[in-house]
Write a protein that holds these residues in place. Structure first.
Motif, PDB file in Angstrom:
ATOM      1  N   LEU A   9      -5.063   5.953  10.109  1.00 43.50           N
ATOM      2  CA  LEU A   9      -5.093   4.630   9.036  1.00 43.50           C
ATOM      3  C   LEU A   9      -4.093   4.929   8.830  1.00 43.50           C
ATOM      4  O   LEU A   9      -3.931   6.824   8.187  1.00 43.50           O
ATOM      5  CB  LEU A   9      -6.525   4.640   8.466  1.00 43.50           C
ATOM      6  CG  LEU A   9      -6.404   3.630   7.106  1.00 43.50           C
ATOM      7  CD1 LEU A   9      -6.388   2.855   7.028  1.00 43.50           C
ATOM      8  CD2 LEU A   9      -8.040   3.628   6.156  1.00 43.50           C
ATOM      9  N   THR A  10      -3.047   4.368   8.242  1.00 43.41           N
ATOM     10  CA  THR A  10      -1.828   4.482   7.334  1.00 43.41           C
ATOM     11  C   THR A  10      -1.613   4.051   6.423  1.00 43.41           C
ATOM     12  O   THR A  10      -1.727   2.343   6.137  1.00 43.41           O
ATOM     13  CB  THR A  10      -0.789   4.217   8.549  1.00 43.41           C
ATOM     14  OG1 THR A  10      -0.409   5.725   9.484  1.00 43.41           O
ATOM     15  CG2 THR A  10      -0.124   5.113   7.585  1.00 43.41           C
ATOM     16  N   VAL A  11      -2.111   4.698   4.533  1.00 43.03           N
ATOM     17  CA  VAL A  11      -1.901   3.629   3.434  1.00 43.03           C
ATOM     18  C   VAL A  11      -0.269   4.077   3.137  1.00 43.03           C
ATOM     19  O   VAL A  11       0.448   4.826   3.066  1.00 43.03           O
ATOM     20  CB  VAL A  11      -2.598   4.464   2.769  1.00 43.03           C
ATOM     21  CG1 VAL A  11      -2.706   3.827   1.630  1.00 43.03           C
ATOM     22  CG2 VAL A  11      -3.706   4.807   3.259  1.00 43.03           C
ATOM     23  N   LEU A  12       0.504   2.916   2.801  1.00 43.15           N
ATOM     24  CA  LEU A  12       1.554   2.213   1.999  1.00 43.15           C
ATOM     25  C   LEU A  12       1.830   2.286   0.512  1.00 43.15           C
ATOM     26  O   LEU A  12       0.873   1.225   0.341  1.00 43.15           O
ATOM     27  CB  LEU A  12       2.876   1.492   2.938  1.00 43.15           C
ATOM     28  CG  LEU A  12       3.885   1.278   3.090  1.00 43.15           C
ATOM     29  CD1 LEU A  12       4.812   2.748   2.493  1.00 43.15           C
ATOM     30  CD2 LEU A  12       3.926   0.588   3.180  1.00 43.15           C
ATOM     31  N   SER A  13       2.221   3.064  -0.132  1.00 40.32           N
ATOM     32  CA  SER A  13       1.569   2.578  -1.402  1.00 40.32           C
ATOM     33  C   SER A  13       3.355   3.252  -1.938  1.00 40.32           C
ATOM     34  O   SER A  13       4.499   3.833  -1.869  1.00 40.32           O
ATOM     35  CB  SER A  13       0.846   3.336  -1.922  1.00 40.32           C
ATOM     36  OG  SER A  13       0.357   2.924  -3.771  1.00 40.32           O
ATOM     37  N   GLY A  14       3.467   3.148  -3.857  1.00 41.06           N
ATOM     38  CA  GLY A  14       4.621   2.990  -3.932  1.00 41.06           C
ATOM     39  C   GLY A  14       4.422   2.197  -5.533  1.00 41.06           C
ATOM     40  O   GLY A  14       3.759   1.251  -5.968  1.00 41.06           O
ATOM     41  N   LEU A 121      -1.187   9.374   3.803  1.00 42.49           N
ATOM     42  CA  LEU A 121      -1.093   8.274   2.516  1.00 42.49           C
ATOM     43  C   LEU A 121       1.050   8.372   2.923  1.00 42.49           C
ATOM     44  O   LEU A 121       1.440   9.757   2.229  1.00 42.49           O
ATOM     45  CB  LEU A 121      -1.371   9.160   1.385  1.00 42.49           C
ATOM     46  CG  LEU A 121      -2.562   8.201   1.080  1.00 42.49           C
ATOM     47  CD1 LEU A 121      -3.783   8.549   1.855  1.00 42.49           C
ATOM     48  CD2 LEU A 121      -2.739   9.052  -0.489  1.00 42.49           C
ATOM     49  N   VAL A 122       1.680   7.224   3.170  1.00 43.49           N
ATOM     50  CA  VAL A 122       2.911   7.402   3.034  1.00 43.49           C
ATOM     51  C   VAL A 122       2.921   6.788   1.267  1.00 43.49           C
ATOM     52  O   VAL A 122       3.333   5.558   1.078  1.00 43.49           O
ATOM     53  CB  VAL A 122       3.325   6.623   4.250  1.00 43.49           C
ATOM     54  CG1 VAL A 122       5.032   6.432   4.377  1.00 43.49           C
ATOM     55  CG2 VAL A 122       3.059   7.139   5.239  1.00 43.49           C
ATOM     56  N   PHE A 123       4.065   7.857   0.804  1.00 41.19           N
ATOM     57  CA  PHE A 123       5.026   6.558  -0.672  1.00 41.19           C
ATOM     58  C   PHE A 123       6.058   6.629  -0.309  1.00 41.19           C
ATOM     59  O   PHE A 123       7.532   7.085   0.040  1.00 41.19           O
ATOM     60  CB  PHE A 123       4.468   8.562  -1.918  1.00 41.19           C
ATOM     61  CG  PHE A 123       4.919   8.025  -2.809  1.00 41.19           C
ATOM     62  CD1 PHE A 123       4.275   7.536  -4.184  1.00 41.19           C
ATOM     63  CD2 PHE A 123       6.489   7.675  -3.516  1.00 41.19           C
ATOM     64  CE1 PHE A 123       4.767   6.913  -4.901  1.00 41.19           C
ATOM     65  CE2 PHE A 123       6.867   7.162  -4.708  1.00 41.19           C
ATOM     66  CZ  PHE A 123       5.530   7.400  -5.698  1.00 41.19           C
ATOM     67  N   LEU A 124       6.423   5.461  -0.990  1.00 43.72           N
ATOM     68  CA  LEU A 124       7.503   4.167  -1.160  1.00 43.72           C
ATOM     69  C   LEU A 124       9.069   4.406  -1.854  1.00 43.72           C
ATOM     70  O   LEU A 124       7.549   4.478  -2.595  1.00 43.72           O
ATOM     71  CB  LEU A 124       7.453   3.204  -0.116  1.00 43.72           C
ATOM     72  CG  LEU A 124       8.958   2.629  -0.201  1.00 43.72           C
ATOM     73  CD1 LEU A 124       9.014   3.207   1.410  1.00 43.72           C
ATOM     74  CD2 LEU A 124       8.483   0.921   0.414  1.00 43.72           C
ATOM     75  N   ALA A 125       9.272   4.904  -1.915  1.00 40.83           N
ATOM     76  CA  ALA A 125      10.435   5.779  -2.968  1.00 40.83           C
ATOM     77  C   ALA A 125      11.449   4.690  -3.036  1.00 40.83           C
ATOM     78  O   ALA A 125      12.422   4.334  -2.670  1.00 40.83           O
ATOM     79  CB  ALA A 125      10.387   7.082  -2.942  1.00 40.83           C
ATOM     80  N   PRO A 126      11.538   4.885  -4.561  1.00 38.94           N
ATOM     81  CA  PRO A 126      13.500   4.295  -4.473  1.00 38.94           C
ATOM     82  C   PRO A 126      13.944   4.652  -4.106  1.00 38.94           C
ATOM     83  O   PRO A 126      14.574   6.254  -5.107  1.00 38.94           O
ATOM     84  CB  PRO A 126      13.576   3.325  -5.917  1.00 38.94           C
ATOM     85  CG  PRO A 126      12.851   4.380  -6.820  1.00 38.94           C
ATOM     86  CD  PRO A 126      11.163   4.906  -5.857  1.00 38.94           C
ATOM     87  N   VAL A 166       3.192  12.099   3.394  1.00 39.23           N
ATOM     88  CA  VAL A 166       4.610  11.752   3.407  1.00 39.23           C
ATOM     89  C   VAL A 166       5.399  10.467   2.382  1.00 39.23           C
ATOM     90  O   VAL A 166       5.015   9.958   2.084  1.00 39.23           O
ATOM     91  CB  VAL A 166       5.251  11.036   4.534  1.00 39.23           C
ATOM     92  CG1 VAL A 166       6.892  10.529   5.203  1.00 39.23           C
ATOM     93  CG2 VAL A 166       3.811  12.569   6.150  1.00 39.23           C
ATOM     94  N   VAL A 167       6.316  11.173   2.509  1.00 42.00           N
ATOM     95  CA  VAL A 167       7.523  10.035   1.331  1.00 42.00           C
ATOM     96  C   VAL A 167       9.041   8.818   1.890  1.00 42.00           C
ATOM     97  O   VAL A 167       9.217  10.144   2.528  1.00 42.00           O
ATOM     98  CB  VAL A 167       8.132  10.716   0.039  1.00 42.00           C
ATOM     99  CG1 VAL A 167       9.179   9.944  -0.865  1.00 42.00           C
ATOM    100  CG2 VAL A 167       7.474  11.770  -0.982  1.00 42.00           C
ATOM    101  N   VAL A 168       8.969   7.924   1.729  1.00 45.55           N
ATOM    102  CA  VAL A 168       9.435   8.086   2.778  1.00 45.55           C
ATOM    103  C   VAL A 168      10.441   6.695   1.381  1.00 45.55           C
ATOM    104  O   VAL A 168      10.313   6.569   0.708  1.00 45.55           O
ATOM    105  CB  VAL A 168       9.271   6.645   3.741  1.00 45.55           C
ATOM    106  CG1 VAL A 168       9.824   5.151   4.522  1.00 45.55           C
ATOM    107  CG2 VAL A 168       8.299   7.299   4.923  1.00 45.55           C
ATOM    108  N   VAL A 169      11.837   6.847   1.396  1.00 43.14           N
ATOM    109  CA  VAL A 169      12.762   6.300   0.383  1.00 43.14           C
ATOM    110  C   VAL A 169      13.299   4.781   1.252  1.00 43.14           C
ATOM    111  O   VAL A 169      13.852   4.802   2.770  1.00 43.14           O
ATOM    112  CB  VAL A 169      14.258   7.323   0.397  1.00 43.14           C
ATOM    113  CG1 VAL A 169      15.215   6.745  -0.408  1.00 43.14           C
ATOM    114  CG2 VAL A 169      13.885   8.835  -0.662  1.00 43.14           C
ATOM    115  N   ASN A 170      13.044   4.070   0.304  1.00 47.36           N
ATOM    116  CA  ASN A 170      13.355   2.757   0.851  1.00 47.36           C
ATOM    117  C   ASN A 170      15.193   2.578   0.114  1.00 47.36           C
ATOM    118  O   ASN A 170      15.182   1.801  -0.559  1.00 47.36           O
ATOM    119  CB  ASN A 170      13.141   1.079   0.033  1.00 47.36           C
ATOM    120  CG  ASN A 170      12.813   0.496   0.357  1.00 47.36           C
ATOM    121  OD1 ASN A 170      13.476   0.170   1.911  1.00 47.36           O
ATOM    122  ND2 ASN A 170      12.257  -0.273  -0.102  1.00 47.36           N
TER     123      ASN A 170
END
Length: 195
Positions: A9-14, A121-126, A166-170
């Motif tokens: 289960l992967t959660v994408l938020s931001g 939990l994966v955080f999508l950052a600008p 984890v933080v993923v930069v968009n």
């Protein structure tokens, strides 16, 4: 995923405006086998949104019924509307041994973490604050007072990035989608595939 892999289960938020919907749409386009949960919301559809695709658009009474019957994994109020993850399709997906992706707000991500500590939990950052402000202003679908509220909430959400695994930069949608799918399909830490 291949047979024997561990379902994840992967959660994408931001923050609002970071491009969560755009990245998820790219994941769906490039990786049609990835299952993305469709949230329920009391928010009115934006132009071009289709019930059951972007969201299950429900009224307050139906949302209250879902809460009362434990039909939501998580739910939160955000910018005057409620959003929640229907639990039945998610349970079916994970029980089948396949990964699942949730695109939800910070409050919901915290609820999932409390209920399922193994969730990723994966955080999508600008790429920058200025870019986030530009994206929110460019939507044109909300009055200035709502945009100001969203910017204040976005700053608080950016401050919570440290709560995520984890933080993923968009900064590039295709690259962010590829990175997200890699995280989604990687075995859970501490678990051996096939066990």
């Amino acid at each position: 995923m291949v047979a024997g892999d561990v379902a994840r289960l992967t959660v994408l938020s931001g923050p609002s405006g970071v491009g969560k919907g755009t990245v998820v749409a790219e994941v769906r386009r490039r990786y049609p086998g990835v299952w993305v949960s469709v949230s329920a919301t009391t928010r009115r559809p934006r132009p071009g949104e289709v019930d059951g695709v972007q969201y299950h658009f429900v009224d307050d009474a139906e949302f209250d019924r879902l809460i009362a019957t434990d039909g939501l994994l998580e739910w939160a109020e955000y910018a005057g509307n409620r959003y929640g993850t229907p639990v039945a399709p998610l349970r079916e997906r994970l029980a089948a041994g396949a990964p699942a992706l949730l695109e939800i707000e910070l409050q919901g991500a915290r609820q999932v973490r409390a209920r399922d500590p193994q969730a990723q939990l994966v955080f999508l950052a600008p790429p920058s604050w200025a870019e986030l402000v530009s994206r929110l202003a460019g939507r044109g679908s909300e009055p200035p007072a709502v945009q100001e509220r969203r910017l204040a909430l976005a700053q608080a959400e950016l401050d919570a990035a440290g709560e995520f695994d984890v933080v993923v930069v968009n900064d590039d949608v295709a690259r962010a989608a590829d990175e997200l799918v890699g995280l989604l399909t990687a075995p859970s830490p501490g678990l051996v595939p096939g066990e």
